[in-house]
Motif scaffolding. Structure first.
Motif, short mmCIF file in Angstrom:
data_model
loop_
_atom_site.label_atom_id
_atom_site.label_comp_id
_atom_site.label_asym_id
_atom_site.label_seq_id
_atom_site.Cartn_x
_atom_site.Cartn_y
_atom_site.Cartn_z
N ALA A 55 0.82 -1.22 0.00
CA ALA A 55 0.00 0.00 0.00
C ALA A 55 0.85 1.26 0.00
N THR A 56 2.01 1.24 0.64
CA THR A 56 2.88 2.42 0.70
C THR A 56 3.87 2.48 -0.46
N GLY A 57 3.83 1.45 -1.34
CA GLY A 57 4.71 1.46 -2.49
C GLY A 57 6.08 0.92 -2.21
N VAL A 58 6.33 0.44 -1.01
CA VAL A 58 7.65 -0.12 -0.67
C VAL A 58 7.86 -1.46 -1.36
N GLN A 59 6.79 -2.23 -1.53
CA GLN A 59 6.89 -3.56 -2.14
C GLN A 59 5.92 -3.68 -3.30
N ARG A 60 6.35 -4.34 -4.38
CA ARG A 60 5.50 -4.54 -5.55
C ARG A 60 4.50 -5.66 -5.28
N GLN A 61 3.31 -5.51 -5.83
CA GLN A 61 2.29 -6.54 -5.68
C GLN A 61 2.77 -7.84 -6.32
N ASP A 62 2.79 -8.91 -5.55
CA ASP A 62 3.22 -10.22 -6.03
C ASP A 62 2.14 -11.22 -5.64
N PRO A 63 1.53 -11.92 -6.59
CA PRO A 63 0.44 -12.86 -6.26
C PRO A 63 0.90 -13.88 -5.22
N LEU A 64 -0.02 -14.25 -4.35
CA LEU A 64 0.28 -15.22 -3.32
C LEU A 64 -0.01 -16.63 -3.80
N ILE A 65 0.71 -17.57 -3.21
CA ILE A 65 0.43 -18.98 -3.48
C ILE A 65 -0.99 -19.29 -3.02
N ASP A 66 -1.41 -18.65 -1.92
CA ASP A 66 -2.78 -18.85 -1.43
C ASP A 66 -3.81 -18.52 -2.50
N ASP A 67 -3.53 -17.46 -3.28
CA ASP A 67 -4.48 -17.06 -4.33
C ASP A 67 -4.63 -18.17 -5.37
N ALA A 68 -3.50 -18.74 -5.77
CA ALA A 68 -3.53 -19.82 -6.76
C ALA A 68 -4.26 -21.04 -6.22
N VAL A 69 -4.00 -21.37 -4.94
CA VAL A 69 -4.66 -22.53 -4.33
C VAL A 69 -6.16 -22.32 -4.25
N SER A 70 -6.59 -21.13 -3.84
CA SER A 70 -8.02 -20.83 -3.74
C SER A 70 -8.71 -20.94 -5.09
N LEU A 71 -8.10 -20.39 -6.14
CA LEU A 71 -8.68 -20.46 -7.48
C LEU A 71 -8.74 -21.89 -7.98
N TYR A 72 -7.68 -22.65 -7.72
CA TYR A 72 -7.63 -24.05 -8.17
C TYR A 72 -8.73 -24.87 -7.52
N LEU A 73 -8.88 -24.73 -6.20
CA LEU A 73 -9.90 -25.50 -5.50
C LEU A 73 -11.32 -25.07 -5.90
N ALA A 74 -11.48 -23.81 -6.24
CA ALA A 74 -12.79 -23.34 -6.68
C ALA A 74 -13.14 -23.87 -8.07
N ASP A 75 -12.11 -24.02 -8.92
CA ASP A 75 -12.34 -24.44 -10.31
C ASP A 75 -12.37 -25.95 -10.49
N LYS A 76 -11.83 -26.70 -9.54
CA LYS A 76 -11.65 -28.14 -9.72
C LYS A 76 -12.54 -29.00 -8.82
N ARG A 77 -13.68 -28.48 -8.44
CA ARG A 77 -14.57 -29.24 -7.57
C ARG A 77 -15.12 -30.50 -8.23
N HIS A 78 -15.03 -30.58 -9.56
CA HIS A 78 -15.55 -31.74 -10.27
C HIS A 78 -14.59 -32.93 -10.23
N LEU A 79 -13.36 -32.74 -9.82
CA LEU A 79 -12.38 -33.81 -9.82
C LEU A 79 -12.75 -34.91 -8.83
N LYS A 80 -12.53 -36.16 -9.23
CA LYS A 80 -12.76 -37.28 -8.31
C LYS A 80 -11.81 -37.21 -7.12
N SER A 81 -10.64 -36.66 -7.36
CA SER A 81 -9.63 -36.58 -6.31
C SER A 81 -9.68 -35.26 -5.54
N TYR A 82 -10.79 -34.53 -5.65
CA TYR A 82 -10.87 -33.19 -5.07
C TYR A 82 -10.62 -33.21 -3.56
N LYS A 83 -11.28 -34.12 -2.86
CA LYS A 83 -11.15 -34.16 -1.40
C LYS A 83 -9.72 -34.45 -0.98
N ALA A 84 -9.09 -35.43 -1.65
CA ALA A 84 -7.70 -35.77 -1.32
C ALA A 84 -6.77 -34.61 -1.65
#
Length: 340
Positions: A55-84
């Motif tokens: 927010a103060t411009g000291v650090q550049r915005q860098d996507p988080l691994i959490d963001d990728a994991v959240s998107l992946y789990l939201a998009d892949k609910r149809h997988l048989k292996s989703y729970k695992a």
């Protein structure tokens, strides 16, 4: 306070809500289930510092691994292996929570080192990291979170856990006869003559004398012609009993015949062994088994040594000349009557 207990989701929630340099900055995130308050507080300190720096411009915005994991789990609910998959990702969440995608390679090294020190098997560590790798690649390819593949430098631990346990036809029949359940006897015979997994025998569809699987482990459709010896078994497919019931039936039959530490899945390896020993090329063996990656079939390469010997012996051979090992075998057959 940035950390609060989210009662409906039964986990901690992180919230960031500050006015910085005249602008309002907000963020909210559910933390992995099972986290202690100490873990949540540590995440609060790290993530709040990161967001403040951005927010103060000291650090550049860098996507988080959490963001990728959240998107992946939201998009892949149809997988048989989703729970695992979700469970694997949750188990290593403390390693990647609040970490940028650019640190993925270092996160993987930490997982390998620390989980290995805790006694987690290399195969389990590899599976967990493979799920994380798939999530980050999905974030890159499907959601353009990063410009380049963030998994390029990510290293997965090597795993050597191939089983080389094979059952001959006589052992298979002996075990099938010892089974007390009819469906277990069917499962044993069909698995041996098709190389199908137990779960596949519960989903297979029979069309004439062809066994068809629309949805396999690698996502491809597979059709296997039925061996003549199992034609009478086809009317009992697919198997309807719970998987655990069939597995316990196999275990009882195995113990009754004293065939040793043989898993039901080893019947699949036995089918491949029978084909390889009969001279079937590994590409065809892999096609029958449904292997997408040829490396999966390489475990049976040692069974084709005689065929490779023929190929090497053919180099420079004159037309009509017998291969060395065949000539030797023929000589032994001729010598046998004289010795008798």
């Amino acid at each position: 306070m940035s950390i609060s207990w989210d009662k409906p989701n039964k986990c901690w929630r992180y919230q960031f809500d500050r006015r910085i340099q005249g602008s309002r900055h907000r963020a909210s995130r559910l933390l992995p289930r099972g986290w202690t308050q100490a873990q949540a507080d540590a995440f609060d300190r790290q993530e709040s510092a990161r967001l403040y720096a951005i927010a103060t411009g000291v650090q550049r915005q860098d996507p988080l691994i959490d963001d990728a994991v959240s998107l992946y789990l939201a998009d892949k609910r149809h997988l048989k292996s989703y729970k695992a998959t979700a469970d694997h990702l949750n188990q290593i969440a403390p390693f990647y929570a609040g970490k940028a995608m650019s640190t993925l390679a270092d996160v993987a090294k930490e997982v390998i080192r620390d989980e290995g020190a805790r006694g987690v098997s290399p195969a389990t560590i590899r599976n967990r990291l493979a799920c994380l790798k798939a999530a980050c690649r999905w974030g890159w390819k499907a959601h353009a979170l990063t410009e380049a593949d963030p998994t390029a430098r990510m290293q997965l631990p090597a795993v050597r856990n191939e089983r080389h346990v094979y059952v001959k036809r006589e052992g298979m029949l002996k075990t099938a006869r010892a089974a007390t359940r009819h469906d277990v006897r069917i499962a044993i015979r069909v698995a041996f003559y098709t190389g199908m997994r137990l779960g596949e025998l519960q989903r297979v569809r029979v069309h004439g004398n062809v066994l068809e699987l629309e949805d396999t482990k690698n996502g491809d459709r597979r059709a296997i012609p039925a061996h003549p010896r199992i034609h009478t078994c086809l009317r009992y497919l697919p198997l309807t009993a719970p998987k655990i019931t069939l597995q316990r039936g196999w275990q009882r039959a195995r113990e009754a015949t004293n065939i040793g530490d043989v898993h039901f899945h080893d019947l699949r390896h036995s089918a491949a062994s029978e084909m390889a020993n009969a001279g079937v090329d590994l590409y065809t063996v892999g096609t029958v088994l449904g292997h997408r990656d040829p490396r999966s079939t390489q475990r049976y390469s040692h069974l084709t040594a005689a065929k490779l010997s023929d190929a090497i012996g053919a180099i420079g051979k004159r037309v009509g000349q017998k291969l060395p090992h065949k000539a030797a075998a023929k000589g032994k057959k001729k010598a046998a009557p004289r010795a008798a």
